[in-house]
Each structure stands twice: as C-alpha cells, then as structure tokens.
Motif scaffolding. Sequence first.
Motif, PDB file in Angstrom:
ATOM      1  N   ASN A  68     -98.558 -58.023  44.785  1.00  0.00           N
ATOM      2  CA  ASN A  68     -99.028 -58.592  46.065  1.00  0.00           C
ATOM      3  C   ASN A  68    -100.439 -59.297  45.733  1.00  0.00           C
ATOM      4  N   GLY A  69    -101.271 -58.427  45.275  1.00  0.00           N
ATOM      5  CA  GLY A  69    -102.499 -58.738  44.841  1.00  0.00           C
ATOM      6  C   GLY A  69    -102.770 -60.006  43.900  1.00  0.00           C
ATOM      7  N   ASP A  70    -101.826 -60.184  43.087  1.00  0.00           N
ATOM      8  CA  ASP A  70    -101.594 -61.167  42.151  1.00  0.00           C
ATOM      9  C   ASP A  70    -101.325 -62.574  42.884  1.00  0.00           C
ATOM     10  N   ARG A  71    -100.376 -62.377  43.752  1.00  0.00           N
ATOM     11  CA  ARG A  71     -99.526 -63.415  44.266  1.00  0.00           C
ATOM     12  C   ARG A  71    -100.782 -63.944  45.342  1.00  0.00           C
ATOM     13  N   SER A  72    -101.576 -63.103  46.178  1.00  0.00           N
ATOM     14  CA  SER A  72    -102.556 -63.570  47.128  1.00  0.00           C
ATOM     15  C   SER A  72    -101.897 -64.735  47.789  1.00  0.00           C
ATOM     16  N   ASN A  73    -102.824 -65.804  47.988  1.00  0.00           N
ATOM     17  CA  ASN A  73    -102.189 -66.854  48.895  1.00  0.00           C
ATOM     18  C   ASN A  73    -101.635 -68.084  47.887  1.00  0.00           C
TER      19      ASN A  73
END
Length: 299
Positions: free
Chosen positions: A129-134
């Motif tokens: 989730n953090g790597d994907r971000s926006n």
Amino acid sequence: MIKCLVALSIGLTLALSSVIEAAPPSSFNAAKRIAEREIYHDQSETFYCGCTFDFEHGPDLDSCGYEVRKQPARANRIEWEHVMPAYDFGRQRQCWQQGGRDNCRRTDPVFQMMEADLHNLVPAIGEVNGDRSNMRFAMVNSPAHEYGACDAAVSFEERAFQPPANRRGDIARTYWYMRDTYGIQISRQQQQLFTAWAAQDPVDSWELERNRRIAAIQGNGNPHVSDEELPPAPELVTPSSVLENLPSAPSALTGFSCETRKTCGQMSSCEEAYYHLLQCGNGRLDGDNDGVPCEAICR
C-alpha cells in the motif's frame, strides 16, 4: 401466543435496525471498521498478494511467498487501500487546492463520502500500500521492485504500479464506479487499459458477494460488477454536482493530447500542465502533491 408476539417484536426490531444502519459510512475511520466487521469478516486474503491474514495479527507472509522489499514493520500489518487513491479523487476538489487532504476531510462532505466509500476499499499488505501510494496503475516497463512470489510490481522510475492479473478487472470496475458516481476524470490511456483489464479478468464469485454486502450496508451497488436489482443510492452526489466543484484552471483544457508524456519544461502553458495532470494522470507534474502542477508556470 405471547412467545410468538415477542419473537415477532424482536424480528421487527432487528429488521428496522438493519434498515436504519444501511447508510454510507460517516468517515474513512468508520468505513474501515465497517469493512473489517461486516464485509471481510470471513475473508482472509490480501488484495494484491493473496496472503492469508487476520486483522489482529496481520498477514502471514510465508503463506504467499512474500518477500519484504524495505519496510518489515509495515509489511507485517494490514492497511486499507483506496483502489482509486485519495489523491486522484481529491485533487479534483476545490478543498484540495486550498489545503490538501486534511482540509477536504474538514470542509468537504463530498470528499468525505468518496474517502469512506466501501466500494473503493480493500485490505492490503501495508508495504505494498505504501509503495503504490498514488501511482497510476499500468504495465511497467523499467526494472520493477518485486515482492517475492507476490505477482505485483512497482516501478518508482515510471511511478507506476502493476497489479496481479487476477485483480486487474476488479480495479477497472472500481475506477469506473468512482468515475460514474462522483464524476472523477480518467485519462483516455487509463480508460483503454481498464477496458482490456476488465475483459481479461471478469467478475468472480467473491466480487459479486462483496458488491452485495456493500450494497446492503451502504445503500448502493457497483453496476459494473452486477446489474442485479440492488438498492438505489439517493444520498450519493451526481456527477454534475461534483463537476461544479472542480478547480477553475482545468476548465479550458482543449486541444491537448496524452500521447506524449511531458515534463514541466515541455509545457507551453499552465492549462496544458493541468490537462496532463488531470486528464493524462501524469502525477510527476505535481511533485509536492498539492494539486497544482508545474508551479513555475501555474503560480
């Protein structure tokens, strides 16, 4: 006779309670609690990687062969992922221009509804989730950081995230739902990609059941998942009312194209920069995530 009346009274009370509770969550925090207790209570696979998990202890990384890329603490917890990132639906709101996400949460009921929409929330490994971000969804070209056996990849160079094949249709149908419900703009390139993904990954049994559960709780289903009779959603805003709140700068975005991915130095005007940010999904133009692209020309 008395027992029958008591049973009938209890039944009517429970039915009335369920009707009263069938309303959109009031906040993102409320949506997360509802999703955990009422939608995913009997589901145990993370969205992107298929790791088994429970909400108390987090994901079992060995169950899916997940390898931690960089953040072990975050990799060992479950987070609620907005399939369409808050940045994508928030930056098209005036409140975002005036103070970002925090300001939208405080002042904009439409943003609050979008952020809490259960159709757009899925459980994911925190690191993913953090790597994907926006980042935009795409098929990545440059060398990608992999997560072991998890079939998801992120390219920080391209600012693109490639989901596994069995989630691509889910993602497409979620983006279409957000587009149609709230008037969110999707670039032509993303639209073409999602059309292909939806055909390659059709609706499965869990996607159908999830849609039914959300409709029972929130009051509306995703018509791109199922055309069965589900409750209407009078509480939800219409696209036209959402579009009235778009920032004024993109209103004259005509005559531009997404065919070439440009940098700020290649923009001929602020209008073109807004076009490439909002229509083409080129998030690099907004380096500080304040909703304003290429600030050297869009001050």
